[in-house]
Every structure is written in structure tokens, then in C-alpha cells.
Enzyme design. Structure first.
Site, PDB file in Angstrom:
ATOM      1  N   GLY A 210     -42.710  -5.896  -0.221  1.00 64.22           N
ATOM      2  CA  GLY A 210     -41.409  -6.582  -0.310  1.00 64.22           C
ATOM      3  C   GLY A 210     -40.310  -5.686   0.224  1.00 64.22           C
ATOM      4  O   GLY A 210     -40.583  -4.714   0.920  1.00 64.22           O
ATOM      5  N   ASN A 211     -39.078  -6.014  -0.070  1.00 63.11           N
ATOM      6  CA  ASN A 211     -37.963  -5.159   0.342  1.00 63.11           C
ATOM      7  C   ASN A 211     -36.811  -5.295  -0.643  1.00 63.11           C
ATOM      8  O   ASN A 211     -36.897  -6.063  -1.600  1.00 63.11           O
ATOM      9  CB  ASN A 211     -37.533  -5.492   1.779  1.00 63.11           C
ATOM     10  CG  ASN A 211     -37.102  -6.946   1.899  1.00 63.11           C
ATOM     11  OD1 ASN A 211     -36.120  -7.356   1.300  1.00 63.11           O
ATOM     12  ND2 ASN A 211     -37.859  -7.735   2.658  1.00 63.11           N
ATOM     13  N   HIS A 212     -35.753  -4.521  -0.400  1.00 64.05           N
ATOM     14  CA  HIS A 212     -34.667  -4.421  -1.392  1.00 64.05           C
ATOM     15  C   HIS A 212     -33.630  -5.544  -1.307  1.00 64.05           C
ATOM     16  O   HIS A 212     -32.598  -5.466  -1.957  1.00 64.05           O
ATOM     17  CB  HIS A 212     -33.935  -3.090  -1.226  1.00 64.05           C
ATOM     18  CG  HIS A 212     -34.765  -1.917  -1.597  1.00 64.05           C
ATOM     19  ND1 HIS A 212     -35.297  -1.749  -2.848  1.00 64.05           N
ATOM     20  CD2 HIS A 212     -35.185  -0.841  -0.873  1.00 64.05           C
ATOM     21  CE1 HIS A 212     -35.993  -0.627  -2.893  1.00 64.05           C
ATOM     22  NE2 HIS A 212     -35.951  -0.067  -1.697  1.00 64.05           N
ATOM     23  N   SER A 213     -33.855  -6.560  -0.500  1.00 64.83           N
ATOM     24  CA  SER A 213     -32.833  -7.605  -0.370  1.00 64.83           C
ATOM     25  C   SER A 213     -32.567  -8.249  -1.736  1.00 64.83           C
ATOM     26  O   SER A 213     -33.491  -8.551  -2.483  1.00 64.83           O
ATOM     27  CB  SER A 213     -33.324  -8.670   0.617  1.00 64.83           C
ATOM     28  OG  SER A 213     -32.498  -9.799   0.522  1.00 64.83           O
ATOM     29  N   ALA A 278     -34.250 -11.577   4.234  1.00 66.02           N
ATOM     30  CA  ALA A 278     -34.907 -10.387   4.800  1.00 66.02           C
ATOM     31  C   ALA A 278     -36.404 -10.656   4.711  1.00 66.02           C
ATOM     32  O   ALA A 278     -37.047 -10.335   3.716  1.00 66.02           O
ATOM     33  CB  ALA A 278     -34.521  -9.154   3.999  1.00 66.02           C
TER      34      ALA A 278
END
Ligand code: C5P
Length: 400
Positions: A210-213, A278
Site C-alpha cells: 500500500g502507500n501513505h495516501s 494513489a
């Protein structure tokens, strides 16, 4: 434009200018606004609850605890308001607001409120000019609040200078101006499709890529489009954000593939489509059915490219006005413009990870907008204000 039915929360703090608040309340009530007054405990030394309650036609609260063991819910008050006006705002209340020093009902309500906040400072000239007050004013502005500056004149101390609370008429004008601007239904009946948040690509039943969005930019865009009368479809990856707005329908998805499928359920009906999600560029080729054990020193997961949702939207574009985001770390403008063309977009918004306060988790963002022929640069602002700038720009393009 009228104030009729507007919910105005007035927070009074303990300064001599509190006596002028009666005129402000009377003005708002005459214009059929609903006014709820709260006050700091010290404000009770300057004005009475009785006079404020009589004019506002509602009980006035200064404490978390009411009579007979009741509870004055700051959360409810904060969420109820369309705008909050802190007037007079003493140096102490301003500092507490800015630093979140939540030791009274006014600050707790302020911190629960999601609406625009207007602040009318009032204090002696030296207190107003003091670097701490000036810094706090700057900080309050950076939160997106509107400062109604103190005026010059004679002060209660007998000194003359800047520190007098703005006249009730000036405060009322600032609030009315806000509603006038805000109530323009410029996107009435338009369908706005927004993707937001991250995507999670499963590795096994418990892990993902995943990512920090945070999804905050997409939420701000959804709120702003809704305010302008649009019907908003928000396709949201895993995000803790929430929205309660009858004009915004939220469809929660997890992976890029799910997001793609959901987008194309609605794309043909969209007038404006904004891809702020994102999206993970790669996903594991296979998802393990059981939790992967840590047996070996190294673990290799084969990744395959995810669909580029926005590019697919560009390929299938008919009447839609298509907007993308680019979060870049190098050759920023060149890369953003490249994406604008490659993905067949009408507009791209560049935010750089190099700019402090811009990008993923922050409540602020600093953007540049590009179309095939134009470029516009904006200052660091709250994401709500950035959403306003973006939709103003989109509307200008649609009128061309
Ligand atoms: O190519 P890049 O990922 O930098 O492009 C960013 C833009 O494309 C954003 O608007 C993002 O929402 C969108 N995007 C997408 N699907 C992907 C990757 C990016 O919709 N798989």
C-alpha cells in the site's frame, strides 16, 4: 443572498469588546440565521448569558456541564455549525486555539468544528503587536481560518492603536461575503467522479502492498464539488476518512482492479472526472491463500503491473473533462506535462514531495496546474482551499 437558515456559532471570549457581540447576534437573527452562542468562563465577567440568550433565542453555554447533570456536547455544537465566529478573540483564546489547549467548552467546540472559522481578535495594542500574537494569527491563517483584523482606535486601556475588535458590521459582512461566494451552485446537476485514497494489493490474507495516501485531497474535492451543487461519486481506496453528505456517494474499494471496475460503472455519466487516488503501480502476481511463513532469509514476491485507471479513462474519454494528479520528486514539471499528454488529460495537478506541507498525509498542499496551453502556480494552502482553487480552474476551463 440571505443568511436565512444559516447556522452560526458565535464563541465569545473574555474581553471588553464582548459587549459589541449583542449587535452582531441581533443582526444575524434579524436576517433569519440560527445563532448559537458559547462563551469562555471568563467572558461571563463581561456579558451575561441572559442577554446573549435573549437575543440569540437559544440557551448559552460556557461549560461542559449543564444543569441537572446534563452534558453540553461540544462535538454536536461543532458539527452543527455552518460557520464559527470567535469574537472577541482574546490573545489567550487565540493561543489556545492555535495550540489545541483544550481546557474549556469554546476550544473543545472549535476543535470539533469542521466548518470555516472567523476570528475577530481584540486586545490592547501591545498585546496585538506582540510577536506571539502575530505568529498565532499567522498560524490560524495557515489552518485556513479567516482573520478579521483588529482596528485602530481608542482602547479600553486609554491607549490608542490597533487592537479594537472589528465593528460588528465588518464581522457580519465577512460572514455574509463567505456565504455569497460559497452558495454559488456553479456545478448544479453536474456529475463529478473522484478517485481517492490508496489501494491495497494483497500479498496473503494478512499483508498487502500500500502507500501513505490519506484520501484527504479527494475528500476536500468531493466536499467542494458538493457545495457547488454537483452530484459526487467518490471511489475510495482504504482510508479512515469519512463523509456525511447527501450529494456524495462513497464506493469503497480495496485494490486497483476493484477501483478500475467501479470507476467504469459510472464513468460514462461523469461530466468531470478527477483521479486523486494513489493507485499502487504493481500488485503481487499471486495472492497466497495462507499466511506466508518466515522460513527463508529472503522472500521474493513477483509483482505485475496494475491497470492505469486514469490512462484507461483518457483512452475512453468522450465528453468528460479529465483531471489527473502527479506527485513527483524530480523533473517535476516535465513529468507532469508528459502525463497530461500520455494519459490524454485536460488538466494535471502537480504536487512536489520537495515542498514542505505538500502531498500525502498533510492537511495542506501546494500545487501547480497545467493544461495543454496554461500553467498556474499556487501557494501552500489547506486542502479545502486547494480544492476550491482546483474547481475554480476546472470551471474556468469548461467556460472556454
Ligand atoms: O503515472 P502516475 O501514477 O504518476 O500518475 C498519477 C495519476 O494517475 C494520478 O491522477 C493517479 O490517480 C492516476 N493513476 C491511476 N491508476 C494508476 C496509476 C495512477 O489512475 N494505476
Amino acid at each position: 443572498m440571505s443568511l436565512s437558515g444559516k447556522k452560526i456559532l458565535i464563541a465569545v471570549s473574555g474581553g471588553i469588546a464582548a459587549y459589541k457581540i449583542h449587535f452582531l447576534i441581533r443582526d444575524f437573527v434579524k436576517k433569519n440565521a440560527e445563532v448559537q452562542v458559547i462563551m469562555t468562563p471568563d467572558a461571563e465577567n463581561f456579558v451575561t448569558k441572559l442577554s446573549l440568550a435573549t437575543l440569540s433565542k437559544k440557551p448559552v453555554y460556557s461549560d461542559f456541564y449543564g444543569d441537572n447533570g446534563t452534558w453540553n456536547s461540544h462535538v454536536e455544537l461543532g458539527l452543527w455549525a455552518d460557520v464559527m465566529v470567535v469574537a472577541p478573540c482574546t490573545a489567550n483564546t487565540l493561543a489556545k486555539m492555535v495550540y489545541g489547549m483544550c481546557d474549556n467548552l469554546v476550544i473543545a467546540t472549535y476543535m470539533s468544528a469542521k466548518c470555516p472559522v472567523f476570528i475577530a481578535p481584540a486586545m490592547d495594542l501591545d498585546m496585538y503587536a506582540h510577536p506571539s500574537t502575530q505568529k498565532n494569527i499567522e498560524l490560524a491563517e495557515s489552518f485556513g481560518h479567516t482573520i478579521i483584523p483588529a482596528e485602530n482606535g481608542e482602547l479600553a486601556s486609554g491607549l490608542v492603536g490597533q487592537g479594537r475588535m472589528a465593528e460588528p458590521e465588518t464581522i457580519a459582512n465577512a460572514v455574509e461575503k463567505f456565504f455569497n461566494k460559497n452558495d454559488r451552485k456553479t456545478l448544479q446537476d453536474k456529475v463529478v467522479l473522484i478517485t481517492a485514497g490508496p489501494t491495497y494489493e494483497s500479498i496473503d490474507p494478512v499483508r498487502f502492498i500500500g502507500n501513505h495516501s490519506s484520501g484527504k485531497m479527494g475528500f476536500s474535492l468531493a466536499e467542494e464539488a458538493s457545495k457547488r451543487g454537483a452530484k459526487v461519486i467518490l471511489i475510495l481506496g482504504p482510508s479512515v476518512q469519512n463523509i456525511h453528505d447527501p450529494n456524495v456517494t462513497v464506493h469503497r474499494v480495496v485494490s486497483a482492479k476493484e477501483m478500475l471496475a467501479k470507476v467504469f460503472e459510472f464513468y460514462e455519466h461523469a461530466d468531470i472526472a478527477i483521479a486523486s487516488a494513489a493507485v499502487a503501480d504493481y500488485a503481487p502476481k499471486e495472492v497466497a491463500t495462507e499466511k506466508i511463513k518466515k522460513n527463508d532469509e529472503n522472500l521474493t514476491i513477483e509483482l505485475v503491473k496494475n491497470p492505469d485507471i486514469l490512462k484507461t479513462m483518457g483512452e475512453q474519454k468522450e465528453h468528460q473533462f479529465l483531471v489527473g494528479f502527479a506527485l513527483e520528486t524530480q523533473n517535476e514539471e516535465e513529468n507532469a506535462i508528459g502525463k497530461l499528454h500520455r494519459k490524454n488529460l485536460d488538466m494535471i495537478i502537480l504536487n512536489s514531495l520537495r515542498d514542505e506541507g505538500a502531498g500525502f498525509k498533510n492537511d495542506t498542499n501546494k500545487i501547480k496546474i497545467f493544461t495543454k496551453t496554461e500553467k498556474k502556480e499556487f501557494n501552500l494552502k489547506s486542502k479545502a482551499e486547494v480544492a476550491t482553487d482546483i474547481l475554480n480552474f476546472v470551471e474556468d476551463q469548461l467556460l472556454k
